[in-house]
Design an enzyme around this catalytic site. Structure first.
Site, mmCIF file in Angstrom:
data_model
loop_
_atom_site.group_PDB
_atom_site.id
_atom_site.type_symbol
_atom_site.label_atom_id
_atom_site.label_comp_id
_atom_site.label_asym_id
_atom_site.label_seq_id
_atom_site.Cartn_x
_atom_site.Cartn_y
_atom_site.Cartn_z
ATOM 1 C CD GLU A 29 46.368 -22.636 58.247
ATOM 2 O OE1 GLU A 29 45.845 -22.880 59.333
ATOM 3 O OE2 GLU A 29 46.075 -23.225 57.185
ATOM 4 C CG ASP A 58 57.437 -19.126 63.002
ATOM 5 O OD1 ASP A 58 56.718 -18.106 62.980
ATOM 6 O OD2 ASP A 58 57.121 -20.147 63.630
ATOM 7 C CG ASP A 139 60.934 -6.642 72.595
ATOM 8 O OD1 ASP A 139 61.253 -7.838 72.643
ATOM 9 O OD2 ASP A 139 61.150 -5.931 71.589
HETATM 10 P P1 IMP Z 1 56.249 -14.159 63.823
HETATM 11 O O1 IMP Z 1 57.634 -14.715 63.838
HETATM 12 O O2 IMP Z 1 56.134 -12.929 62.972
HETATM 13 O O3 IMP Z 1 55.218 -15.218 63.579
HETATM 14 O O4 IMP Z 1 55.924 -13.579 65.281
HETATM 15 C C1 IMP Z 1 55.895 -14.336 66.414
HETATM 16 C C2 IMP Z 1 55.444 -13.560 67.642
HETATM 17 O O5 IMP Z 1 56.414 -13.799 68.657
HETATM 18 C C3 IMP Z 1 55.378 -12.042 67.500
HETATM 19 O O6 IMP Z 1 54.128 -11.603 67.089
HETATM 20 C C4 IMP Z 1 55.663 -11.581 68.926
HETATM 21 O O7 IMP Z 1 54.496 -11.656 69.687
HETATM 22 C C5 IMP Z 1 56.637 -12.645 69.416
HETATM 23 N N1 IMP Z 1 58.025 -12.211 69.172
HETATM 24 C C6 IMP Z 1 58.905 -12.677 68.256
HETATM 25 N N2 IMP Z 1 60.078 -12.019 68.318
HETATM 26 C C7 IMP Z 1 59.923 -11.102 69.299
HETATM 27 C C8 IMP Z 1 60.790 -10.099 69.826
HETATM 28 O O8 IMP Z 1 61.939 -9.879 69.386
HETATM 29 N N3 IMP Z 1 60.293 -9.368 70.838
HETATM 30 C C9 IMP Z 1 59.035 -9.536 71.335
HETATM 31 N N4 IMP Z 1 58.181 -10.424 70.870
HETATM 32 C C10 IMP Z 1 58.626 -11.222 69.852
#
Ligand code: IMP
Length: 178
Positions: A29, A58, A139
């Site tokens: 989590e 993250d 993006d």
């Molecule tokens: P996690 O790091 O997989 O928990 O994702 C975090 C969230 O941040 C993703 O689901 C996207 O919505 C956003 N995010 C993280 N990196 C990017 C990126 O490179 N482009 C666009 N959205 C991003």
């Protein structure tokens, strides 16, 4: 999303396996209040489950006019990418300050207890409507003024050259090689 493919390109001489292969079914989590905290929690959990060096990330979008939101809640801000973008544009309607940045925190947990960290940031502005068909997440509305393009208008190698994740991975690569 290609995180694993990006990592394999950056790390030579090491076998990289996915979290799903290393510890099938393990869910962690993401309830820390910082990107670094969530990455460390995941890396430690996979090290504990597998005994293997574990690299976790993250990431998320921090918008100045929203006091840094959605931040660590970027994935949970709304159910789908399209809804997340629509909600973001709604919250920013009429806002003068469009500045935002992506952050990526990486954490490498090593057998024996050592922890290595790397962080990358990518700065830009949130535009009024989506542009471009590449990438994922936010993006299409994340505009990089120095390029005159959104991240969704860049190819994958172009994006990796400047993205938060690319920067963090390049900072982590020498530590992995060691
Ligand atoms: P996690 O790091 O997989 O928990 O994702 C975090 C969230 O941040 C993703 O689901 C996207 O919505 C956003 N995010 C993280 N990196 C990017 C990126 O490179 N482009 C666009 N959205 C991003």
């Amino acid at each position: 999303m290609g995180k694993l493919a990006e990592l394999r390109e950056l790390v030579t001489g090491l076998e990289v396996i996915s979290a799903a292969e290393a510890a099938p079914g393990l869910e962690v989590e993401e309830d820390a209040l910082t990107f670094e905290g969530n990455a460390e929690k995941k890396a430690r959990a996979f090290l504990a489950a597998t005994g293997l060096p574990s690299l976790a990330d993250d990431s998320g979008l921090c918008v100045d006019a929203l006091g840094g939101r959605p931040g660590v809640w970027s994935a949970r801000y709304a159910p789908t990418d399209a809804e997340r973008i629509a909600k973001l544009l709604g919250e920013l309607k009429g806002a003068q300050n469009r500045k935002a940045h992506f952050t990526c925190a990486l954490c490498l947990a090593l057998p024996g207890g050592a922890i290595e960290r790397a962080v990358g940031e990518c700065h830009g502005e949130i535009i009024d409507g989506p542009r471009g068909a590449h990438g994922f997440g936010y993006d299409p509305v994340f505009f990089v003024p120095s390029l005159g393009k959104t991240l969704a208008e860049l190819t994958r190698p172009e994006k990796a050259g400047l993205s938060h994740r690319g920067q963090a991975m390049r900072a982590m690569a020498p530590k992995l090689a060691r």
